[in-house]
Design an enzyme around this catalytic site. Structure first.
Site, short mmCIF file in Angstrom:
data_model
loop_
_atom_site.label_atom_id
_atom_site.label_comp_id
_atom_site.label_asym_id
_atom_site.label_seq_id
_atom_site.Cartn_x
_atom_site.Cartn_y
_atom_site.Cartn_z
N TYR A 115 5.56 -7.12 16.88
CA TYR A 115 5.67 -6.16 15.77
C TYR A 115 6.36 -4.87 16.25
O TYR A 115 7.32 -4.40 15.63
CB TYR A 115 4.25 -5.87 15.26
CG TYR A 115 4.11 -4.70 14.33
CD1 TYR A 115 4.66 -4.74 13.05
CD2 TYR A 115 3.40 -3.56 14.70
CE1 TYR A 115 4.50 -3.67 12.18
CE2 TYR A 115 3.23 -2.50 13.84
CZ TYR A 115 3.79 -2.55 12.58
OH TYR A 115 3.63 -1.49 11.72
N ALA B 25 9.17 -1.81 3.36
CA ALA B 25 8.72 -3.21 3.50
C ALA B 25 8.70 -3.61 4.96
O ALA B 25 9.54 -3.18 5.75
CB ALA B 25 9.66 -4.14 2.73
N ILE C 113 -20.33 -6.64 10.45
CA ILE C 113 -18.97 -6.11 10.65
C ILE C 113 -18.47 -6.65 11.99
O ILE C 113 -19.16 -6.53 13.01
CB ILE C 113 -18.96 -4.57 10.68
CG1 ILE C 113 -19.49 -4.02 9.36
CG2 ILE C 113 -17.56 -4.04 10.97
CD1 ILE C 113 -19.64 -2.52 9.37
N ASN D 204 8.73 -9.08 -1.39
CA ASN D 204 8.58 -10.54 -1.41
C ASN D 204 7.14 -10.96 -1.74
O ASN D 204 6.82 -12.15 -1.70
CB ASN D 204 9.02 -11.16 -0.07
CG ASN D 204 8.14 -10.74 1.10
OD1 ASN D 204 7.16 -10.03 0.92
ND2 ASN D 204 8.49 -11.19 2.29
N PHE E 159 0.84 -1.22 0.00
CA PHE E 159 0.00 0.00 0.00
C PHE E 159 0.87 1.26 0.00
O PHE E 159 0.84 2.06 -0.95
CB PHE E 159 -0.90 -0.08 1.24
CG PHE E 159 -1.72 1.14 1.55
CD1 PHE E 159 -2.34 1.87 0.55
CD2 PHE E 159 -1.88 1.55 2.88
CE1 PHE E 159 -3.11 2.99 0.86
CE2 PHE E 159 -2.65 2.66 3.20
CZ PHE E 159 -3.25 3.38 2.19
N1 LIG Z 1 -0.51 1.07 7.04
C1 LIG Z 1 -0.35 1.54 8.28
O1 LIG Z 1 -1.30 2.05 8.89
C2 LIG Z 1 0.99 1.51 8.95
C3 LIG Z 1 1.12 2.06 10.23
C4 LIG Z 1 2.37 2.02 10.84
C5 LIG Z 1 3.46 1.48 10.18
N2 LIG Z 1 3.31 0.95 8.94
C6 LIG Z 1 4.48 0.36 8.29
O2 LIG Z 1 4.57 0.89 6.98
C7 LIG Z 1 5.05 -0.10 6.10
C8 LIG Z 1 4.12 -0.24 4.92
O3 LIG Z 1 2.85 -0.67 5.39
P1 LIG Z 1 1.67 -0.99 4.37
O4 LIG Z 1 0.42 -0.56 5.00
O5 LIG Z 1 2.01 -0.51 3.03
O6 LIG Z 1 1.70 -2.59 4.42
P2 LIG Z 1 1.62 -3.61 3.22
O7 LIG Z 1 1.51 -4.94 3.85
O8 LIG Z 1 0.57 -3.19 2.23
O9 LIG Z 1 3.03 -3.44 2.51
C9 LIG Z 1 4.19 -4.05 2.96
C10 LIG Z 1 4.92 -4.57 1.72
O10 LIG Z 1 6.17 -5.11 2.12
C11 LIG Z 1 6.30 -6.40 1.54
N3 LIG Z 1 7.14 -7.16 2.47
C12 LIG Z 1 6.84 -7.51 3.74
N4 LIG Z 1 7.88 -8.12 4.31
C13 LIG Z 1 8.88 -8.13 3.39
C14 LIG Z 1 10.20 -8.61 3.38
N5 LIG Z 1 10.72 -9.19 4.46
N6 LIG Z 1 10.93 -8.46 2.26
C15 LIG Z 1 10.41 -7.87 1.16
N7 LIG Z 1 9.15 -7.39 1.11
C16 LIG Z 1 8.41 -7.53 2.21
C17 LIG Z 1 4.90 -6.94 1.38
O11 LIG Z 1 4.78 -7.92 0.38
C18 LIG Z 1 4.16 -5.67 1.00
O12 LIG Z 1 4.19 -5.43 -0.38
C19 LIG Z 1 5.22 -1.38 6.92
O13 LIG Z 1 6.57 -1.50 7.30
C20 LIG Z 1 4.34 -1.14 8.11
O14 LIG Z 1 4.79 -1.84 9.25
C21 LIG Z 1 2.10 0.95 8.31
#
Ligand SMILES: NC(=O)c1ccc[n+]([C@@H]2O[C@H](COP(=O)([O-])OP(=O)(O)OC[C@H]3O[C@@H](n4cnc5c(N)ncnc54)[C@H](O)[C@@H]3O)[C@@H](O)[C@H]2O)c1
Length: 310
Positions: free
Chosen positions: A141, A73, A201, A32, A11
């Protein structure tokens, strides 16, 4: 400029990569595809399929030179971190360490990291957290993300890597994964509301829990804007709006903007979940002055997008 964006099939990472490519930069993506999708990957990016915690994947970067690494990621669900803590620490911490080693080896001095508000955990009655506050991770996490922040500080002090750790609060908006029901409060409820195969929901936790929701476009502008903004170097920064929205307020907004109503059933919360938290954004306000999207309009845009309404 040349940028590495990890998680560029997810995302947040895909939207960041899109913006950088739109600005005329060269982008390499590693993903990945654990929760991301090939279809999210910008066709003008160079894509390396692999795991950032795998040295063989990182060695594929040797032929490149980057002006900055944006390590987005990560295993992004607190709930999943309890199901597979080893995958979580690999995905969220070992990956950071390998990329930092790579940065040192290749002389890349700029590193942006996707951390999380989860590092604050629950601390008595405190609801609003600033970067100066103590951390108290309650999920694996959050432990992994906090450990990455600690590595960043040491790599900055010893090797001169200029990091920025972005403590993202709850990010939402078009492009968010509506299939993953273990991450993303708004996306989970929206999916259950608009998909006829759900007759209700399901909410894990109470209706008066609250979060600080920040719209994806703001997150992308902030994150990409910080790449060359020296005032953000070697800083940990809350990325939120400073406003709280409860679960019941959110459900009312989703009902209003989808025109769909379903019964809501409440269950016990997930382990490590915080009751309520919002961001002190004084630090962010000093670095980023554009107005942030209001939750009302952001949810409307997200609902319209999810329903395919032009
Ligand atoms: N969305 C949120 O509200 C939020 C809040 C706080 C932190 N984050 C952090 O922001 C980042 C992005 O979140 P997001 O919402 O886009 O999540 P997401 O799951 O949509 O995207 C994460 C991406 O990383 C890839 N990925 C995961 N582990 C991997 C690895 N070891 N090697 C290679 N690719 C890997 C997944 O396939 C995915 O495409 C993450 O690190 C998440 O922890 C997100």
């Amino acid at each position: 400029m040349n940028y590495l964006v990890t998680g560029g099939a997810g995302f947040v990472g895909s939207k960041i990569a899109d913006k950088l490519i739109c600005q005329g930069h060269q982008v390499v993506i590693i993903d990945n595809l654990s929760t991301g999708y090939l279809s999210n990957i910008n066709t003008n990016a160079t894509f390396i399929k692999g795991d950032c915690s795998d040295i063989n994947t990182i060695s594929k970067l040797n032929e490149f030179a980057f002006d900055a690494i944006l390590h987005i990621a990560g295993q992004s669900s607190g709930e999943v971190s309890f199901e597979d803590p080893v995958y979580d620490i690999n995905s969220n911490t070992v990956s950071t360490l390998l990329l930092l080693q790579y940065a040192v080896k290749k002389g890349c001095k700029r590193f942006i990291y996707a951390s999380t508000m989860s590092v604050y955990g629950q601390q008595g009655d405190q609801l609003c957290f600033s970067e100066k506050d103590l951390t108290n991770p309650l999920s694996f996490y959050a432990v992994g993300k906090l450990a990455s922040e600690a590595y960043l500080k040491i790599y900055s002090a010893i090797y001169g890597i200029n990091y920025t750790a972005l403590r993202y609060f709850n990010i939402y908006g078009p492009g968010q994964n509506l299939v993953n029901l273990k991450q993303g409060m708004i996306s989970i409820y929206l999916k259950q509301l608009i998909d006829p195969s759900f007759d209700k929901i399901t909410v894990k936790g109470s209706s008066d829990r609250f979060r600080d929701f920040i719209y994806i476009d703001d997150v992308v502008s902030i994150t990409t804007g910080f790449i060359n903004q020296q005032a953000s170097f070697n800083e940990i920064i809350n990325i939120g709006t400073g406003k709280k929205t409860t679960v019941s307020e959110l459900l009312a907004l989703l009902k209003q903007h989808t025109g769909i109503e379903k019964p809501v059933e409440y269950y016990a919360g997930t382990p490590g979940d915080q009751f309520g938290i919002y961001a002190d954004i004084h630090k962010l306000n000093n670095l980023y002055t554009a107005p942030l999207e209001h939750i009302e309009r952001g949810v409307r845009l997200f609902c319209k997008n999810a329903l395919g309404v032009k």
